[in-house]
Design a protein around this motif. Structure first.
Motif, PDB file in Angstrom:
ATOM      1  N   ILE A  18      -9.316  15.774  -0.936  1.00  0.00           N
ATOM      2  CA  ILE A  18      -7.965  15.677  -0.135  1.00  0.00           C
ATOM      3  C   ILE A  18      -8.241  15.755   1.371  1.00  0.00           C
ATOM      4  O   ILE A  18      -7.787  14.843   2.088  1.00  0.00           O
ATOM      5  CB  ILE A  18      -6.892  17.044  -0.498  1.00  0.00           C
ATOM      6  N   ILE A  19      -9.164  16.619   1.724  1.00  0.00           N
ATOM      7  CA  ILE A  19      -9.477  16.564   2.987  1.00  0.00           C
ATOM      8  C   ILE A  19     -10.117  15.267   3.674  1.00  0.00           C
ATOM      9  O   ILE A  19      -9.921  14.734   4.861  1.00  0.00           O
ATOM     10  CB  ILE A  19     -10.391  17.675   3.583  1.00  0.00           C
ATOM     11  N   ARG A  20     -10.907  14.639   2.899  1.00  0.00           N
ATOM     12  CA  ARG A  20     -11.583  13.212   3.135  1.00  0.00           C
ATOM     13  C   ARG A  20     -10.379  12.394   3.193  1.00  0.00           C
ATOM     14  O   ARG A  20     -10.407  11.639   4.248  1.00  0.00           O
ATOM     15  CB  ARG A  20     -12.435  12.669   1.958  1.00  0.00           C
ATOM     16  N   LEU A  21      -9.022  12.335   2.347  1.00  0.00           N
ATOM     17  CA  LEU A  21      -8.147  11.245   2.450  1.00  0.00           C
ATOM     18  C   LEU A  21      -7.446  11.972   3.606  1.00  0.00           C
ATOM     19  O   LEU A  21      -7.008  10.767   4.375  1.00  0.00           O
ATOM     20  CB  LEU A  21      -7.407  11.773   1.390  1.00  0.00           C
ATOM     21  N   LEU A  22      -7.214  12.841   4.119  1.00  0.00           N
ATOM     22  CA  LEU A  22      -6.578  13.163   5.371  1.00  0.00           C
ATOM     23  C   LEU A  22      -7.137  12.695   6.619  1.00  0.00           C
ATOM     24  O   LEU A  22      -6.613  12.324   7.614  1.00  0.00           O
ATOM     25  CB  LEU A  22      -6.019  14.864   5.320  1.00  0.00           C
ATOM     26  N   GLU A  74      -9.399   9.974   6.498  1.00  0.00           N
ATOM     27  CA  GLU A  74      -9.279   8.480   6.575  1.00  0.00           C
ATOM     28  C   GLU A  74      -8.098   8.200   7.047  1.00  0.00           C
ATOM     29  O   GLU A  74      -7.774   7.342   7.709  1.00  0.00           O
ATOM     30  CB  GLU A  74      -9.376   8.213   5.118  1.00  0.00           C
ATOM     31  N   ARG A  75      -6.869   8.888   6.859  1.00  0.00           N
ATOM     32  CA  ARG A  75      -5.603   8.685   7.168  1.00  0.00           C
ATOM     33  C   ARG A  75      -5.307   9.128   8.824  1.00  0.00           C
ATOM     34  O   ARG A  75      -4.199   8.876   9.446  1.00  0.00           O
ATOM     35  CB  ARG A  75      -4.283   9.085   6.455  1.00  0.00           C
ATOM     36  N   GLU A  76      -6.297   9.776   9.282  1.00  0.00           N
ATOM     37  CA  GLU A  76      -6.092  10.241  10.622  1.00  0.00           C
ATOM     38  C   GLU A  76      -5.324  11.376  11.131  1.00  0.00           C
ATOM     39  O   GLU A  76      -4.714  11.294  12.172  1.00  0.00           O
ATOM     40  CB  GLU A  76      -6.318   8.961  11.608  1.00  0.00           C
ATOM     41  N   TYR A  77      -4.868  12.033   9.990  1.00  0.00           N
ATOM     42  CA  TYR A  77      -4.015  13.353  10.024  1.00  0.00           C
ATOM     43  C   TYR A  77      -4.766  14.426  10.551  1.00  0.00           C
ATOM     44  O   TYR A  77      -4.082  15.300  11.207  1.00  0.00           O
ATOM     45  CB  TYR A  77      -3.155  13.529   8.640  1.00  0.00           C
ATOM     46  N   ILE A  78      -5.957  14.502  10.265  1.00  0.00           N
ATOM     47  CA  ILE A  78      -6.836  15.731  10.764  1.00  0.00           C
ATOM     48  C   ILE A  78      -7.963  15.209  11.095  1.00  0.00           C
ATOM     49  O   ILE A  78      -8.567  14.105  10.875  1.00  0.00           O
ATOM     50  CB  ILE A  78      -7.109  16.843   9.533  1.00  0.00           C
ATOM     51  N   LYS A  79      -8.646  15.940  12.165  1.00  0.00           N
ATOM     52  CA  LYS A  79     -10.103  15.728  12.376  1.00  0.00           C
ATOM     53  C   LYS A  79     -10.873  16.962  12.673  1.00  0.00           C
ATOM     54  O   LYS A  79     -10.285  18.205  12.665  1.00  0.00           O
ATOM     55  CB  LYS A  79      -9.863  14.833  13.917  1.00  0.00           C
ATOM     56  N   VAL A  80     -12.088  16.835  12.941  1.00  0.00           N
ATOM     57  CA  VAL A  80     -12.769  17.959  13.175  1.00  0.00           C
ATOM     58  C   VAL A  80     -12.746  18.462  14.597  1.00  0.00           C
ATOM     59  O   VAL A  80     -13.026  17.426  15.625  1.00  0.00           O
ATOM     60  CB  VAL A  80     -14.526  17.848  13.010  1.00  0.00           C
ATOM     61  N   VAL A  81     -12.094  19.671  15.034  1.00  0.00           N
ATOM     62  CA  VAL A  81     -11.863  19.955  16.391  1.00  0.00           C
ATOM     63  C   VAL A  81     -12.901  20.846  17.214  1.00  0.00           C
ATOM     64  O   VAL A  81     -13.032  21.298  18.209  1.00  0.00           O
ATOM     65  CB  VAL A  81     -10.503  20.707  16.583  1.00  0.00           C
ATOM     66  N   VAL A 125       0.850  -0.999   0.026  1.00  0.00           N
ATOM     67  CA  VAL A 125       0.067   0.022  -0.085  1.00  0.00           C
ATOM     68  C   VAL A 125       0.888   1.091   0.172  1.00  0.00           C
ATOM     69  O   VAL A 125       1.665   1.255   0.826  1.00  0.00           O
ATOM     70  CB  VAL A 125      -0.814  -0.062   0.972  1.00  0.00           C
ATOM     71  N   ASP A 126       0.563   2.109  -1.041  1.00  0.00           N
ATOM     72  CA  ASP A 126       1.556   3.538  -1.123  1.00  0.00           C
ATOM     73  C   ASP A 126       0.919   4.449   0.018  1.00  0.00           C
ATOM     74  O   ASP A 126      -0.222   4.910  -0.331  1.00  0.00           O
ATOM     75  CB  ASP A 126       1.325   3.999  -2.504  1.00  0.00           C
ATOM     76  N   ARG A 127       1.600   4.546   1.156  1.00  0.00           N
ATOM     77  CA  ARG A 127       1.151   5.602   1.952  1.00  0.00           C
ATOM     78  C   ARG A 127       1.527   6.940   1.598  1.00  0.00           C
ATOM     79  O   ARG A 127       1.364   7.856   2.774  1.00  0.00           O
ATOM     80  CB  ARG A 127       1.474   5.039   3.420  1.00  0.00           C
ATOM     81  N   ARG A 128       2.367   7.294   0.751  1.00  0.00           N
ATOM     82  CA  ARG A 128       2.868   8.601   0.671  1.00  0.00           C
ATOM     83  C   ARG A 128       1.835   9.603   0.431  1.00  0.00           C
ATOM     84  O   ARG A 128       0.689   9.236  -0.258  1.00  0.00           O
ATOM     85  CB  ARG A 128       3.702   8.703  -0.583  1.00  0.00           C
ATOM     86  N   LEU A 129       2.032  10.868   0.533  1.00  0.00           N
ATOM     87  CA  LEU A 129       1.032  11.815   0.155  1.00  0.00           C
ATOM     88  C   LEU A 129       1.348  12.563  -0.909  1.00  0.00           C
ATOM     89  O   LEU A 129       2.515  12.913  -1.231  1.00  0.00           O
ATOM     90  CB  LEU A 129       0.795  12.938   1.369  1.00  0.00           C
ATOM     91  N   SER A 130       0.229  13.035  -1.723  1.00  0.00           N
ATOM     92  CA  SER A 130       0.589  13.880  -3.120  1.00  0.00           C
ATOM     93  C   SER A 130       1.099  15.150  -2.654  1.00  0.00           C
ATOM     94  O   SER A 130       1.063  15.652  -1.375  1.00  0.00           O
ATOM     95  CB  SER A 130      -0.728  13.831  -3.828  1.00  0.00           C
ATOM     96  N   LYS A 131       1.602  16.007  -3.551  1.00  0.00           N
ATOM     97  CA  LYS A 131       2.011  17.413  -3.238  1.00  0.00           C
ATOM     98  C   LYS A 131       0.779  18.236  -2.783  1.00  0.00           C
ATOM     99  O   LYS A 131       0.878  18.834  -1.801  1.00  0.00           O
ATOM    100  CB  LYS A 131       2.625  18.178  -4.394  1.00  0.00           C
ATOM    101  N   ALA A 132      -0.179  18.064  -3.370  1.00  0.00           N
ATOM    102  CA  ALA A 132      -1.521  18.749  -3.070  1.00  0.00           C
ATOM    103  C   ALA A 132      -1.992  18.269  -1.685  1.00  0.00           C
ATOM    104  O   ALA A 132      -2.512  19.063  -0.702  1.00  0.00           O
ATOM    105  CB  ALA A 132      -2.675  18.259  -3.927  1.00  0.00           C
ATOM    106  N   ALA A 133      -1.861  16.909  -1.168  1.00  0.00           N
ATOM    107  CA  ALA A 133      -2.454  16.647   0.110  1.00  0.00           C
ATOM    108  C   ALA A 133      -1.225  17.096   1.095  1.00  0.00           C
ATOM    109  O   ALA A 133      -1.689  17.575   2.517  1.00  0.00           O
ATOM    110  CB  ALA A 133      -2.338  14.977   0.149  1.00  0.00           C
ATOM    111  N   LEU A 134      -0.119  16.990   0.888  1.00  0.00           N
ATOM    112  CA  LEU A 134       0.855  17.746   1.854  1.00  0.00           C
ATOM    113  C   LEU A 134       0.481  19.330   1.819  1.00  0.00           C
ATOM    114  O   LEU A 134       0.829  19.844   2.952  1.00  0.00           O
ATOM    115  CB  LEU A 134       2.237  17.444   1.410  1.00  0.00           C
ATOM    116  N   GLU A 135       0.285  19.913   0.783  1.00  0.00           N
ATOM    117  CA  GLU A 135       0.057  21.271   0.713  1.00  0.00           C
ATOM    118  C   GLU A 135      -1.181  21.524   1.515  1.00  0.00           C
ATOM    119  O   GLU A 135      -1.012  22.357   2.678  1.00  0.00           O
ATOM    120  CB  GLU A 135      -0.264  21.836  -0.506  1.00  0.00           C
ATOM    121  N   THR A 136      -2.083  20.616   1.707  1.00  0.00           N
ATOM    122  CA  THR A 136      -3.395  20.789   2.222  1.00  0.00           C
ATOM    123  C   THR A 136      -3.018  20.753   3.898  1.00  0.00           C
ATOM    124  O   THR A 136      -3.558  21.559   4.692  1.00  0.00           O
ATOM    125  CB  THR A 136      -4.474  19.845   1.729  1.00  0.00           C
TER     126      THR A 136
END
Length: 107
Positions: free
Chosen positions: A43-47, A49-56, A6-17
């Motif tokens: 991209i927000i959905r992906l982030l 799903e990967r649990e890098y962000i959440k609604v605070v 599984v490729d877990r790397r993030l795209s440039k757009a995902a890293l920017e977001t």
């Protein structure tokens, strides 16, 4: 998933977001899109799903949009002891974030 790589790397757009959320948190999806200039739904959905962000929290405006922030998993995977350990923004980048936040507050 056995045997599948599984490729877990993030795209440039995902890293920017992710960097926009990390530096501007708490921030709404619309704020992120205003800074990036493009839609960021997937991209927000992906982030999320990967649990890098959440609604605070929720912004106190009509519609009560979610406010996003980073998670402990984000700090762990990017080897940061805390959010304050993020590298400082250059003056140009800081102005870009400030200008867009002022624009959002005016609208």
């Amino acid at each position: 998933c056995y045997g599948k790589k599984v490729d877990r790397r993030l795209s440039k757009a995902a890293l920017e977001t992710l960097s926009i959320i990390a530096y501007s948190q708490p921030v709404t999806r619309r704020d992120v899109e205003n800074i990036r200039g493009v839609s960021s739904d997937s991209i927000i959905r992906l982030l999320k799903e990967r649990e890098y962000i959440k609604v605070v929290g929720r912004k106190d405006v009509p519609g009560h949009p979610g406010l996003y922030g980073t998670t402990k998993k984000f700090l762990f995977e990017f080897n940061l002891p805390s959010i304050s350990a993020l590298p400082k923004l250059s003056e140009i980048d800081a102005a870009r974030f400030t200008r867009n936040e002022e624009y959002n507050d005016a609208n």
